[in-house]
Scaffold this active site. Structure first.
Site, mmCIF file in Angstrom:
data_model
loop_
_atom_site.group_PDB
_atom_site.id
_atom_site.type_symbol
_atom_site.label_atom_id
_atom_site.label_comp_id
_atom_site.label_asym_id
_atom_site.label_seq_id
_atom_site.Cartn_x
_atom_site.Cartn_y
_atom_site.Cartn_z
ATOM 1 C CB THR A 131 -23.882 14.663 59.269
ATOM 2 O OG1 THR A 131 -22.968 13.636 59.613
ATOM 3 C CG2 THR A 131 -23.891 15.684 60.400
ATOM 4 C CG ASP A 132 -23.586 9.318 60.321
ATOM 5 O OD1 ASP A 132 -22.838 10.306 60.203
ATOM 6 O OD2 ASP A 132 -23.221 8.149 60.042
ATOM 7 C CD GLU A 133 -19.188 13.269 61.613
ATOM 8 O OE1 GLU A 133 -18.744 14.077 62.435
ATOM 9 O OE2 GLU A 133 -18.553 12.870 60.627
ATOM 10 C CE1 TYR A 156 -20.076 18.918 59.048
ATOM 11 C CE2 TYR A 156 -19.924 16.731 60.044
ATOM 12 C CZ TYR A 156 -20.426 17.585 59.061
ATOM 13 O OH TYR A 156 -21.269 17.087 58.098
HETATM 14 P P1 NAD Z 1 -18.464 19.906 50.597
HETATM 15 O O1 NAD Z 1 -17.541 20.492 51.607
HETATM 16 O O2 NAD Z 1 -17.905 19.067 49.501
HETATM 17 O O3 NAD Z 1 -19.302 21.064 49.887
HETATM 18 C C1 NAD Z 1 -19.870 22.142 50.602
HETATM 19 C C2 NAD Z 1 -20.301 23.201 49.593
HETATM 20 O O4 NAD Z 1 -20.898 24.279 50.326
HETATM 21 C C3 NAD Z 1 -19.124 23.800 48.795
HETATM 22 O O5 NAD Z 1 -19.463 23.887 47.435
HETATM 23 C C4 NAD Z 1 -18.946 25.183 49.403
HETATM 24 O O6 NAD Z 1 -18.442 26.145 48.482
HETATM 25 C C5 NAD Z 1 -20.379 25.507 49.831
HETATM 26 N N1 NAD Z 1 -20.409 26.489 50.925
HETATM 27 C C6 NAD Z 1 -19.706 26.451 52.098
HETATM 28 N N2 NAD Z 1 -19.983 27.550 52.833
HETATM 29 C C7 NAD Z 1 -20.892 28.272 52.129
HETATM 30 C C8 NAD Z 1 -21.560 29.507 52.377
HETATM 31 N N3 NAD Z 1 -21.330 30.217 53.495
HETATM 32 N N4 NAD Z 1 -22.430 29.967 51.444
HETATM 33 C C9 NAD Z 1 -22.664 29.270 50.300
HETATM 34 N N5 NAD Z 1 -22.038 28.109 50.006
HETATM 35 C C10 NAD Z 1 -21.161 27.617 50.920
HETATM 36 O O7 NAD Z 1 -19.554 19.126 51.441
HETATM 37 P P2 NAD Z 1 -20.264 17.718 51.139
HETATM 38 O O8 NAD Z 1 -19.403 16.634 51.637
HETATM 39 O O9 NAD Z 1 -20.755 17.722 49.745
HETATM 40 O O10 NAD Z 1 -21.515 17.841 52.144
HETATM 41 C C11 NAD Z 1 -22.701 18.520 51.739
HETATM 42 C C12 NAD Z 1 -23.686 18.490 52.886
HETATM 43 O O11 NAD Z 1 -23.992 17.154 53.243
HETATM 44 C C13 NAD Z 1 -23.175 19.172 54.163
HETATM 45 O O12 NAD Z 1 -24.255 19.853 54.751
HETATM 46 C C14 NAD Z 1 -22.734 18.010 55.039
HETATM 47 O O13 NAD Z 1 -22.851 18.340 56.398
HETATM 48 C C15 NAD Z 1 -23.721 16.930 54.632
HETATM 49 N N6 NAD Z 1 -23.234 15.542 54.748
HETATM 50 C C16 NAD Z 1 -22.035 15.170 54.205
HETATM 51 C C17 NAD Z 1 -21.645 13.834 54.265
HETATM 52 C C18 NAD Z 1 -20.341 13.362 53.667
HETATM 53 O O14 NAD Z 1 -19.968 12.208 53.857
HETATM 54 N N7 NAD Z 1 -19.627 14.170 52.920
HETATM 55 C C19 NAD Z 1 -22.460 12.902 54.916
HETATM 56 C C20 NAD Z 1 -23.679 13.337 55.483
HETATM 57 C C21 NAD Z 1 -24.065 14.664 55.372
HETATM 58 O O1 DAU Z 2 -20.652 10.525 58.867
HETATM 59 C C1 DAU Z 2 -20.887 11.550 57.965
HETATM 60 C C2 DAU Z 2 -19.712 12.485 57.913
HETATM 61 O O2 DAU Z 2 -18.675 11.795 57.200
HETATM 62 C C3 DAU Z 2 -20.037 13.809 57.226
HETATM 63 O O3 DAU Z 2 -21.005 14.489 57.967
HETATM 64 C C4 DAU Z 2 -18.778 14.673 57.091
HETATM 65 O O4 DAU Z 2 -19.071 15.860 56.373
HETATM 66 C C5 DAU Z 2 -17.743 13.870 56.319
HETATM 67 O O5 DAU Z 2 -16.534 14.606 56.240
HETATM 68 C C6 DAU Z 2 -17.483 12.517 57.004
HETATM 69 O O6 DAU Z 2 -16.803 12.711 58.277
HETATM 70 P P1 DAU Z 2 -15.603 11.782 58.729
HETATM 71 O O7 DAU Z 2 -14.782 12.501 59.713
HETATM 72 O O8 DAU Z 2 -16.092 10.421 59.112
HETATM 73 O O9 DAU Z 2 -14.809 11.630 57.307
HETATM 74 P P2 DAU Z 2 -13.254 11.614 56.971
HETATM 75 O O10 DAU Z 2 -13.131 11.172 55.546
HETATM 76 O O11 DAU Z 2 -12.568 12.864 57.376
HETATM 77 O O12 DAU Z 2 -12.701 10.458 57.892
HETATM 78 C C7 DAU Z 2 -13.175 9.118 57.797
HETATM 79 C C8 DAU Z 2 -12.479 8.313 58.875
HETATM 80 O O13 DAU Z 2 -11.087 8.189 58.513
HETATM 81 C C9 DAU Z 2 -12.499 8.960 60.234
HETATM 82 O O14 DAU Z 2 -12.611 7.942 61.226
HETATM 83 C C10 DAU Z 2 -11.129 9.647 60.360
HETATM 84 C C11 DAU Z 2 -10.234 8.745 59.526
HETATM 85 N N1 DAU Z 2 -9.130 9.425 58.808
HETATM 86 C C12 DAU Z 2 -9.430 10.529 58.060
HETATM 87 C C13 DAU Z 2 -8.450 11.195 57.366
HETATM 88 C C14 DAU Z 2 -8.750 12.421 56.558
HETATM 89 C C15 DAU Z 2 -7.837 8.914 58.876
HETATM 90 O O15 DAU Z 2 -7.577 7.888 59.532
HETATM 91 N N2 DAU Z 2 -6.858 9.562 58.172
HETATM 92 C C16 DAU Z 2 -7.107 10.691 57.434
HETATM 93 O O16 DAU Z 2 -6.143 11.249 56.843
#
Ligand code: NAD
Ligand code: DAU
Length: 348
Positions: A131-133, A156
């Site tokens: 992630t970019d975080e 996280y």
């Molecule tokens: P998600 O939470 O939707 O899915 C995570 C999956 O991992 C689920 O299917 C869960 O069952 C599985 N999992 C969790 N713990 C596990 C374990 N111990 N063993 C096996 N499986 C397990 O997540 P996502 O949003 O699809 O993100 C996927 C990946 O991409 C993560 O590594 C996250 O850090 C990264 N990522 C997410 C975003 C985003 O915006 N969602 C952005 C950048 C990177």
């Molecule tokens: O940047 C990549 C990341 O983006 C991934 O690595 C994470 O897995 C993914 O969850 C996401 O993180 P964020 O915290 O940015 O996503 P989220 O959707 O939770 O929140 C987006 C923005 O909105 C953040 O600034 C918090 C705000 N927010 C979120 C929720 C859930 C609100 O204002 N209200 C809300 O109820």
């Protein structure tokens, strides 16, 4: 089989799009979706491909050393694409340890399994999806590049940063062939409605409050999930081993503007009066340690691998809202908890 690719976290949001792309695009690869099905794992996301001959599902926790070894052996794994993680920042604030267990210890356990199995296999690849975080928070100017120092601010992002470091350490110490990508915020079909965009769509449908943290001034860089999956395909096949690639949409939005946009689209789609949904916007207590701004410089993947997003935000958000409105059963299954029965019903 040309390759036997283990994709972890394939029942989750991004993982399910990656699994579908690989299963359909590479019929001569065996794709093993390994996922322990936490609350975020939903096999219904893959119901359209679950009967394909090159697809296998394996319900395993990445912390289960024995079962992992068995999977590597049974399927003669040639490559790993690692997405399994705890992914929600708010949950990491209330329960940091479970993020350490999965994102740090689980990743190291998976690295060990891969390293041990691949001792004599020259062409393996461990692709770590991050992630970019990990780069921390930006002020109003500048972008995250691949050279930005790590500065994670939430439990996280600290856990993801640690996992990135372990992947690099395994390359340096044991010669593991690896690649890492760090992506910005994804949105699109099948995202769990705890994240901002699907939460807003769901709450507007239900007439519930739209919680905006703080003043809604925080900025995120949004990318349509299928564009991320295409980038992962490219990095997997063409990325230089040992390198990092930043992936992002050049698409920055303040949270409050995104929420207002979703309100406008939902008013139009649901035949409501203009401004009706926006009345649900509720400013609430800010997230602890809330990062102000993320913005990715995606120049490297753009110039070296010729990747750029296909969806504009306008087309992507429209597709996303349409998907949630057309897939009421998916959304109500997830919110009622019925989705948890899918594994038992189809695989049990
Ligand atoms: P998600 O939470 O939707 O899915 C995570 C999956 O991992 C689920 O299917 C869960 O069952 C599985 N999992 C969790 N713990 C596990 C374990 N111990 N063993 C096996 N499986 C397990 O997540 P996502 O949003 O699809 O993100 C996927 C990946 O991409 C993560 O590594 C996250 O850090 C990264 N990522 C997410 C975003 C985003 O915006 N969602 C952005 C950048 C990177
Ligand atoms: O940047 C990549 C990341 O983006 C991934 O690595 C994470 O897995 C993914 O969850 C996401 O993180 P964020 O915290 O940015 O996503 P989220 O959707 O939770 O929140 C987006 C923005 O909105 C953040 O600034 C918090 C705000 N927010 C979120 C929720 C859930 C609100 O204002 N209200 C809300 O109820």
């Amino acid at each position: 089989m040309k390759k036997s690719v283990l994709i972890t976290g394939g029942a989750g949001f991004i993982g399910s799009h990656v699994v579908r792309l690989f299963v359909n695009k590479y019929p001569d690869y065996r794709i093993i979706n390994l996922d322990c099905l936490t609350y975020a794992g939903n096999l219904e996301n893959l119901s359209d491909i679950e009967d394909k001959p090159n697809y296998v599902f394996s319900k395993v926790d990445i912390n289960d050393t024995q079962r992992l070894e068995q999977v590597f052996n049974d399927y003669q794994i040639t490559d790993v694409i690692h997405l399994a993680a705890e992914s929600h920042v708010d949950r990491s604030i209330s329960d940091p340890l479970s993020f350490v267990k999965t994102n740090v210890m689980g990743t190291v356990n998976l690295l060990n399994a891969a390293k041990n199995f691949w001792k004599d296999l020259p062409n393996h690849l461990f692709y770590h999806v991050s992630t970019d975080e990990v780069y921390g928070s930006l002020d109003h100017g500048g972008y995250f590049t691949e050279h930005t120092p790590y500065d994670p601010q939430s439990p996280y992002s600290a856990s993801k940063a640690a996992s990135d470091h372990f992947v690099r350490a395994y390359a340096n110490t044991y010669g593991l062939r690896m690649v890492i990508s760090n992506c910005s915020n994804n949105y699109g079909p099948n995202q769990f409605p705890e994240k901002l965009i699907p939460l807003c769509i769901h709450n507007i449908k239900e007439g519930k409050a739209l919680p905006v943290y703080g003043k809604g001034e925080n900025v995120r860089d949004w990318l349509y999930v299928e564009d991320h999956a295409r980038a992962i395909d490219l990095v997997f096949h063409k990325g230089k081993k040992g390198e990092t690639y930043n992936i992002g949409g050049f698409n920055e939005w303040k949270n409050i503007d995104i929420v207002k946009l979703i309100c406008q689209i939902m008013d139009r789609k649901m035949g409501k009066e203009d401004g009706e949904s926006a009345k649900l916007i509720t400013f609430v207590k800010d997230r602890a340690g809330h990062d102000l701004r993320y913005a990715i410089d995606a120049a490297k993947i753009n110039s070296e691998l010729a990747w750029s997003p296909v969806q504009t935000f306008e087309s992507g958000i429209e597709k996303t809202v349409n998907w949630y409105l057309e897939n009421e059963a998916w959304l109500s299954g997830v919110t009622s908890g019925d989705y948890l029965k899918y594994y038992q019903q189809h695989y049990g």
